[in-house]
Design an enzyme around this catalytic site. Structure first.
Site, PDB file in Angstrom:
ATOM      1  N   GLU A   1      13.383  11.444   7.166  1.00 21.01           N
ATOM      2  CA  GLU A   1      14.792  11.366   6.747  1.00 21.01           C
ATOM      3  C   GLU A   1      15.047  10.034   6.041  1.00 21.01           C
ATOM      4  O   GLU A   1      15.722   9.980   4.997  1.00 21.01           O
ATOM      5  CB  GLU A   1      15.737  11.499   7.965  1.00 21.01           C
ATOM      6  CG  GLU A   1      15.771  12.879   8.595  1.00 21.01           C
ATOM      7  CD  GLU A   1      14.557  13.161   9.479  1.00 21.01           C
ATOM      8  OE1 GLU A   1      13.798  12.225   9.792  1.00 21.01           O
ATOM      9  OE2 GLU A   1      14.367  14.344   9.863  1.00 21.01           O
TER      10      GLU A   1
ATOM     11  N   GLU B   1       0.780  -1.233   0.000  1.00 25.77           N
ATOM     12  CA  GLU B   1       0.000   0.000   0.000  1.00 25.77           C
ATOM     13  C   GLU B   1       0.815   1.287   0.000  1.00 25.77           C
ATOM     14  O   GLU B   1       0.656   2.143   0.861  1.00 25.77           O
ATOM     15  CB  GLU B   1      -0.923   0.016   1.241  1.00 25.77           C
ATOM     16  CG  GLU B   1      -1.926  -1.113   1.293  1.00 25.77           C
ATOM     17  CD  GLU B   1      -3.130  -0.870   0.382  1.00 25.77           C
ATOM     18  OE1 GLU B   1      -3.394   0.290   0.053  1.00 25.77           O
ATOM     19  OE2 GLU B   1      -3.753  -1.866  -0.030  1.00 25.77           O
TER      20      GLU B   1
HETATM   21  C1  LIG Z   1       2.913   7.560  17.179  1.00 26.70           C
HETATM   22  C2  LIG Z   1       3.820   6.393  16.908  1.00 26.70           C
HETATM   23  C3  LIG Z   1       3.270   5.125  16.803  1.00 26.70           C
HETATM   24  C4  LIG Z   1       4.097   4.019  16.597  1.00 26.70           C
HETATM   25  N1  LIG Z   1       3.552   2.764  16.594  1.00 26.70           N
HETATM   26  C5  LIG Z   1       4.364   1.693  16.504  1.00 26.70           C
HETATM   27  C6  LIG Z   1       3.827   0.365  16.627  1.00 26.70           C
HETATM   28  O1  LIG Z   1       2.625   0.181  16.808  1.00 26.70           O
HETATM   29  N2  LIG Z   1       4.682  -0.674  16.579  1.00 26.70           N
HETATM   30  C7  LIG Z   1       6.019  -0.514  16.372  1.00 26.70           C
HETATM   31  O2  LIG Z   1       6.739  -1.504  16.304  1.00 26.70           O
HETATM   32  N3  LIG Z   1       6.570   0.734  16.266  1.00 26.70           N
HETATM   33  C8  LIG Z   1       5.761   1.819  16.331  1.00 26.70           C
HETATM   34  N4  LIG Z   1       6.304   3.091  16.245  1.00 26.70           N
HETATM   35  C9  LIG Z   1       7.761   3.245  16.139  1.00 26.70           C
HETATM   36  C10 LIG Z   1       8.240   3.797  14.813  1.00 26.70           C
HETATM   37  O3  LIG Z   1       8.201   2.820  13.825  1.00 26.70           O
HETATM   38  C11 LIG Z   1       9.657   4.347  15.052  1.00 26.70           C
HETATM   39  O4  LIG Z   1       9.531   5.448  15.928  1.00 26.70           O
HETATM   40  C12 LIG Z   1      10.333   4.799  13.768  1.00 26.70           C
HETATM   41  O5  LIG Z   1      10.625   3.709  12.955  1.00 26.70           O
HETATM   42  C13 LIG Z   1      11.640   5.585  14.062  1.00 26.70           C
HETATM   43  O6  LIG Z   1      12.462   4.841  14.877  1.00 26.70           O
HETATM   44  P1  LIG Z   1      13.081   5.457  16.233  1.00 26.70           P
HETATM   45  O7  LIG Z   1      11.964   6.091  17.003  1.00 26.70           O
HETATM   46  O8  LIG Z   1      13.852   4.369  16.902  1.00 26.70           O
HETATM   47  O9  LIG Z   1      14.040   6.601  15.764  1.00 26.70           O
HETATM   48  P2  LIG Z   1      15.527   6.425  15.196  1.00 26.70           P
HETATM   49  O10 LIG Z   1      15.538   5.376  14.151  1.00 26.70           O
HETATM   50  O11 LIG Z   1      16.461   6.267  16.342  1.00 26.70           O
HETATM   51  O12 LIG Z   1      15.768   7.828  14.526  1.00 26.70           O
HETATM   52  C14 LIG Z   1      16.203   8.981  15.258  1.00 26.70           C
HETATM   53  C15 LIG Z   1      16.487  10.079  14.244  1.00 26.70           C
HETATM   54  O13 LIG Z   1      17.553   9.664  13.358  1.00 26.70           O
HETATM   55  C16 LIG Z   1      17.124   9.733  12.010  1.00 26.70           C
HETATM   56  N5  LIG Z   1      17.663   8.621  11.238  1.00 26.70           N
HETATM   57  C17 LIG Z   1      17.686   7.329  11.563  1.00 26.70           C
HETATM   58  N6  LIG Z   1      18.235   6.571  10.584  1.00 26.70           N
HETATM   59  C18 LIG Z   1      18.546   7.429   9.581  1.00 26.70           C
HETATM   60  C19 LIG Z   1      19.118   7.274   8.289  1.00 26.70           C
HETATM   61  N7  LIG Z   1      19.484   6.061   7.819  1.00 26.70           N
HETATM   62  N8  LIG Z   1      19.305   8.371   7.525  1.00 26.70           N
HETATM   63  C20 LIG Z   1      18.941   9.617   7.980  1.00 26.70           C
HETATM   64  N9  LIG Z   1      18.398   9.832   9.209  1.00 26.70           N
HETATM   65  C21 LIG Z   1      18.199   8.745   9.995  1.00 26.70           C
HETATM   66  C22 LIG Z   1      15.604   9.627  12.065  1.00 26.70           C
HETATM   67  O14 LIG Z   1      14.995  10.207  10.928  1.00 26.70           O
HETATM   68  C23 LIG Z   1      15.294  10.385  13.341  1.00 26.70           C
HETATM   69  O15 LIG Z   1      15.230  11.752  13.089  1.00 26.70           O
HETATM   70  C24 LIG Z   1       5.486   4.210  16.441  1.00 26.70           C
HETATM   71  C25 LIG Z   1       6.029   5.499  16.523  1.00 26.70           C
HETATM   72  C26 LIG Z   1       5.220   6.575  16.768  1.00 26.70           C
HETATM   73  C27 LIG Z   1       5.840   7.939  16.884  1.00 26.70           C
END
Ligand SMILES: Cc1cc2nc3c(=O)[nH]c(=O)nc-3n(C[C@H](O)[C@H](O)[C@H](O)COP(=O)(O)OP(=O)(O)OC[C@H]3O[C@@H](n4cnc5c(N)ncnc54)[C@H](O)[C@@H]3O)c2cc1C
Length: 399
Positions: A386, A244
């Site tokens: 990002e 999707e």
């Molecule tokens: C409201 C909400 C609901 C959610 N629901 C679920 C759920 O039901 N189940 C679940 O499993 N997860 C869930 N998530 C988690 C979500 O999938 C993650 O928050 C997301 O994948 C980002 O991972 P992180 O929070 O660990 O941030 P990180 O990956 O640690 O990122 C931190 C920062 O670094 C940047 N960054 C990271 N890697 C790169 C890259 N390669 N290049 C450039 N910049 C980068 C990111 O853009 C971000 O700004 C949810 C998140 C939110 C906010």
């Protein structure tokens, strides 16, 4: 891609509208939905009504008992349901897990889970992200160690939406630490009532409780609950996340915000004049509407690409995700701004039933502040902006 009006699709949309007009109970219509999932009782009631029509699984192929609709039909259905204020289905079960089970599950697993998903009676949550493993999901550390015919699971998930209201969780675990990180991951289905699972709420900035931390402490999961082979979890996850692309912008939500803004603009006064009568406001609204319409065109293009299995659909989906979620943020900010002083009123949280005296602009204002705050996260969940930009940049080198 053909931009001519599609009469077949228009007729389908009319059919959905008629169905909604005749079958969506008045006490369910327009009930604030919260950000992601309706309350269980509403969801189950609505799912039954959809099942009676044969529309219980709009995202599944006909061979799997779904409607077999095209991508554009699914999008039209979603849009009309959101516009009519219908309850949600269980998106985790319907959009994410269902296609995985249809593709990879054993006959026993299908027989156990699919009927309950159809009935809306087994609600699911997604246990992928961990502290330190979000964008880099393959680095996850929650471990499942085989002991006879069980896995013993230890670790922590985070941001688990609706874990506190879900019956089961689909979970990524590490079953092998010796191989390349992607090859050591397995996909488990876990009953949330299994001893050793603890769910702790994370109250978010929208003043709602939909997020959680989920802890696993020696949780025993039958090996029969593993989907696919041991170590096949990463391929299954890629399949799940690859669904999707055309819905990445969440066009139904953009349209709902626009509708809400227009209602507000006729009822909210500033200096004795309705907002819509004020040129600066009207111009800004018109610009935002043009942007939503541009996204709608792009959604059509991406849907056509998806239908043709074009490899570019993935990166185009990333463009939609970035543009769509940024627009969600701007529209919801503008709506809060339009509420003026009333924007500071804490309207009841969408999941609460309204009690007591109505607040000013209650009917159109309710939920706007929560949505504005919730959508701060839209550029994070489902893959951060990002990371999406990284995917787009890679595409530029490919095509
Ligand atoms: C409201 C909400 C609901 C959610 N629901 C679920 C759920 O039901 N189940 C679940 O499993 N997860 C869930 N998530 C988690 C979500 O999938 C993650 O928050 C997301 O994948 C980002 O991972 P992180 O929070 O660990 O941030 P990180 O990956 O640690 O990122 C931190 C920062 O670094 C940047 N960054 C990271 N890697 C790169 C890259 N390669 N290049 C450039 N910049 C980068 C990111 O853009 C971000 O700004 C949810 C998140 C939110 C906010």
């Amino acid at each position: 891609m053909d931009f001519q009006p599609d009469q077949g699709l228009d007729a389908f949309r009319d059919e959905v509208r008629t169905f909604l007009r005749e079958n969506l109970p008045a006490d369910l219509a327009g009930k604030p939905v919260g950000s992601v999932r309706s309350m269980r009782a509403d969801l189950v009631r609505w799912q039954r009504i959809l099942n009676q029509k044969g529309w219980g699984a709009p995202y599944w192929a006909a061979k799997d008992g779904g409607t077999g609709w095209s991508v554009l039909q699914r999008l039209a259905f979603d849009e009309e349901c959101v516009a009519a204020g219908a309850p949600t289905q269980d998106g985790f079960a319907q959009k994410l897990l269902g296609p995985v089970l249809n593709e990879f599950a054993s006959p026993e697993q299908k027989a156990e889970h699919l009927p309950l998903i159809f009935a809306g009676e087994r609600l699911w949550c997604q246990g992928f992200s961990e502290p330190g493993s979000g964008s880099d999901l393959a680095s996850l550390r929650t471990q499942a160690v085989r002991e006879g015919d069980h896995y013993v699971v230890n670790g922590q998930k985070i941001w688990t939406s609706y874990a506190h209201e879900s019956d089961w969780i689909f979970l990524l675990v590490r079953t092998n630490t010796e191989v390349k990180k992607q090859a050591g991951i397995s996909f488990l289905l876990v009953d949330m009532k299994t001893p050793g699972i603890t769910v702790r709420p994370i109250r978010s900035i929208d003043d709602c409780h939909h997020l959680n931390e989920t802890f696993f402490d020696n949780v025993r999961v039958p090996v029969g609950n593993r989907v696919g082979e041991e170590g096949a979890g990463w391929n299954i996850t890629k399949f799940l996340l690859n669904n999707e692309h055309a819905s990445a912008a969440d066009l139904p939500i953009l349209r709902r915000y626009l509708m809400q803004l227009k209602k507000l603009a006729t009822r909210q006064l500033a200096g004795g004049q309705a907002l819509i009568e004020q040129s600066e406001f009207a111009l800004k609204l018109a610009r935002l509407e043009a942007e939503v319409n541009a996204i709608a065109m792009m959604v059509k293009r991406v849907a056509a690409m998806e239908q043709d299995h074009s490899p570019a659909a993935h990166a185009m989906g990333s463009i939609l995700k970035v543009r769509g979620t940024e627009l969600q943020q701007r529209l919801s900010e503008f709506a809060l701004e339009a509420l003026g002083d009333y924007g500071a009123i804490a309207y009841p949280e969408p999941h609460d039933d309204a009690q007591g005296e109505a607040l000013p602009l209650q009917e159109v204002g309710r939920g706007i502040a929560n949505e504005m705050f919730f959508r701060r996260a839209s550029t994070i969940y489902g893959g951060t902006s990002e990371v999406q930009r990284g995917i787009i940049a890679k595409m530029l080198f490919q095509f």
